[in-house]
Motif scaffolding. Structure first.
Motif, PDB file in Angstrom:
ATOM      1  N   VAL A 105       0.853  -1.193   0.000  1.00 37.46           N
ATOM      2  CA  VAL A 105       0.000   0.000   0.000  1.00 37.46           C
ATOM      3  C   VAL A 105       0.890   1.245   0.000  1.00 37.46           C
ATOM      4  O   VAL A 105       2.116   1.150   0.142  1.00 37.46           O
ATOM      5  N   ALA A 106       0.259   2.403  -0.158  1.00 35.14           N
ATOM      6  CA  ALA A 106       0.984   3.676  -0.141  1.00 35.14           C
ATOM      7  C   ALA A 106       0.225   4.650   0.755  1.00 35.14           C
ATOM      8  O   ALA A 106      -0.872   5.097   0.411  1.00 35.14           O
ATOM      9  N   LYS A 107       0.797   4.941   1.887  1.00 38.96           N
ATOM     10  CA  LYS A 107       0.155   5.885   2.805  1.00 38.96           C
ATOM     11  C   LYS A 107       0.030   7.261   2.181  1.00 38.96           C
ATOM     12  O   LYS A 107      -0.838   8.051   2.564  1.00 38.96           O
ATOM     13  N   ALA A 108       0.897   7.541   1.199  1.00 37.27           N
ATOM     14  CA  ALA A 108       0.836   8.835   0.531  1.00 37.27           C
ATOM     15  C   ALA A 108      -0.498   9.053  -0.165  1.00 37.27           C
ATOM     16  O   ALA A 108      -0.886  10.193  -0.427  1.00 37.27           O
ATOM     17  N   ASN A 109      -1.220   7.982  -0.471  1.00 36.85           N
ATOM     18  CA  ASN A 109      -2.550   8.117  -1.069  1.00 36.85           C
ATOM     19  C   ASN A 109      -3.626   8.427  -0.039  1.00 36.85           C
ATOM     20  O   ASN A 109      -4.787   8.649  -0.409  1.00 36.85           O
ATOM     21  N   GLY A 110      -3.266   8.431   1.229  1.00 34.89           N
ATOM     22  CA  GLY A 110      -4.224   8.720   2.287  1.00 34.89           C
ATOM     23  C   GLY A 110      -4.342   7.576   3.269  1.00 34.89           C
ATOM     24  O   GLY A 110      -4.463   6.412   2.876  1.00 34.89           O
ATOM     25  N   ALA A 111      -4.290   7.904   4.561  1.00 36.65           N
ATOM     26  CA  ALA A 111      -4.341   6.868   5.587  1.00 36.65           C
ATOM     27  C   ALA A 111      -5.671   6.129   5.575  1.00 36.65           C
ATOM     28  O   ALA A 111      -5.727   4.930   5.855  1.00 36.65           O
TER      29      ALA A 111
END
Length: 465
Positions: A105-111
């Protein structure tokens, strides 16, 4: 009966003019913020599943719990599933490392999106523990992955305000206004980036200033282009477009894959949303997926510039028609860009008042007067027009049975007042409006059958008065 109905109509109109703008914002917030943000859930979220993890089984398991929530794509290896997230081709990657399921996943896309994905794939793995790897972590100061939204808002809303304040800068032509927008956009971008990187809210990447410049320029240029056509409705249109519709669909508060339609469709075209996407691509994904949002922002700038050009051509044709020779070149150079009213910044609006004894809470008149004929009898129904210093009409009214009139809301400074009635010579006066004072302008209208020499002498004397 008619005399009583007229004040009621005036009061109803004044109330409508005062309430319509808040009503538009109320309905906009009601139908944009709440439906878009109240219950985030996945909608066609793209995930890449490695062959070894059984894409068909994963797709069936996800569809059983989230109908239409996920779109599964097959990739050969776990490495490619991970890379799909980094390339922004998918919001999650899923693979099985031996017997251990792994979710990329990518936290940069939103938690909130990260949490939704983790919960959803937790049902896929069954009893096997799910290992979650964040391939695009945010800074320590951005724990929710939403800080880019707040910086984007700082470039978005002041850009609209800049456009409205430039409406008052009548000394600047269109070219200078565009230059002012460019300069302010560059300064805002540099300062915002310096604050964000200096405080650790954003990773250090100067390319952020380019996105900030494009966002500020896009909003300010579009609002400036809309102003001559929207006129007094600009605040409602501008705030609805750049605030009410933009913030819920930005993908910052709630990531775009969790928004329902049609809000996801708006996310693809709104300037704020595209700026958020571009900032995330620059800061956390090595530039992946940045080209499209940058092109969208450029399209907004081009659209705003086109509207300004259309307004220029419109006034050029009007100047040519007024010049009467079909060329209009000299007239175009001589005619300044007309100012555009923005009631969000210019209040109160000039308004005619019913002439009566004013009670507590009623607006105080700033200009009053009486119109009489040559015999000093009141002239009922005489037209009284108030003009600003540039000759633009501010307000018009008619006199009552006693020949009286009253107006309020006039700007401070000198105004022109013209009184006229059928069969009588119009008379003009000039008065100065001062805050807290009531100016008076009385008129004597003489019939056209009067002595020409006497009537001709009356007009200059009245103007001098």
């Amino acid at each position: 009966m008619e005399s009583g109905a007229r004040p009621r109509r005036a009061a109803a109109r004044a109330l409508a003019e005062a309430v319509w703008f808040p009503a538009v914002l109320f309905l906009g917030i009601l139908f944009f913020f709440a439906p878009a943000l109240h219950a985030p859930e996945p909608h066609h979220v793209t995930v890449a599943v490695a062959d070894g993890a059984g894409p068909a089984r994963v797709e069936k398991a996800l569809a059983g719990r989230y109908s239409g929530g996920f779109d599964v794509t097959r990739v050969p290896t776990a490495r490619q599933a991970r890379q799909a997230v980094l390339d922004r081709d998918a919001f999650a990657g899923y693979a099985v490392d031996g017997t251990r399921p792994v979710l990329y996943v990518a936290k940069a896309n939103g938690a909130s999106l990260e949490q939704t994905l983790t919960t959803a794939f937790g049902t896929v793995t069954g009893s096997a523990p799910l290992a979650v790897q964040d391939v695009a972590p945010t800074t320590d100061e951005d724990r929710l992955g939403s800080t880019v939204l707040y910086f984007a808002i700082a470039w978005n809303i002041p850009a609209y305000i800049l456009a409205t304040t430039l409406l008052r800068a009548v000394a600047l032509d269109r070219r200078r206004k565009l230059l002012a927008i460019a300069v302010v956009a560059a300064v805002f971008g540099a300062v915002g980036y310096g604050v964000g990187a200096g405080l650790g809210y954003l990773p250090a990447d100067p390319a952020v200033t380019g996105v900030a410049f494009l966002l500020t320029a896009a909003v300010a240029t579009t609002a400036s282009g809309l102003a001559p056509f929207a006129r007094r409705f600009l605040p409602a249109i501008g705030m609805t477009l750049f605030i009410v519709m933009s913030i819920p669909t930005s993908g910052g508060a709630v990531p775009a894959p969790l928004l329902p339609e049609p809000y996801r469709a708006l996310h693809a075209v709104m300037p704020l949303a595209n700026a958020v996407d571009a900032l995330r691509g620059i800061l956390y994904f090595g530039g992946a997926g940045v080209l499209r949002p940058v092109l969208v922002l450029c399209a907004w700038i081009a659209g705003g510039t086109a509207l300004l050009g259309l307004d220029f051509l419109r006034h050029r044709r009007a100047a040519a028609a007024a010049d009467g020779d079909g060329d209009g070149g000299a007239a175009t150079a001589a005619v300044a860009e007309p100012p555009v009213d923005d009631p969000a910044l210019e209040t109160p609006v000039p308004t005619a008042l019913p002439v009566h004894r004013h009670h507590f809470g009623d607006p105080d008149p700033v200009l009053t007067g009486v119109v009489r004929d040559a015999g000093q009898d009141p002239v009922r129904g005489a037209a009284v027009v108030v003009l600003d210093g540039g000759g633009r009409q501010l307000v018009s009214t008619v006199t009552d049975a006693q020949g009286r009139y009253a107006v309020t809301g006039l700007p401070e400074g000198h105004v022109g007042v013209v009184a006229s009635a059928p069969g009588r010579h119009p008379v003009a006066r000039r008065r100065q409006v001062r805050p807290g004072e009531t100016a008076e302008a009385d008129f004597t209208l003489r019939g056209r059958a009067a002595d020409p020499a006497k009537a001709g002498a009356e007009a200059p004397a009245a103007q001098a008065g």
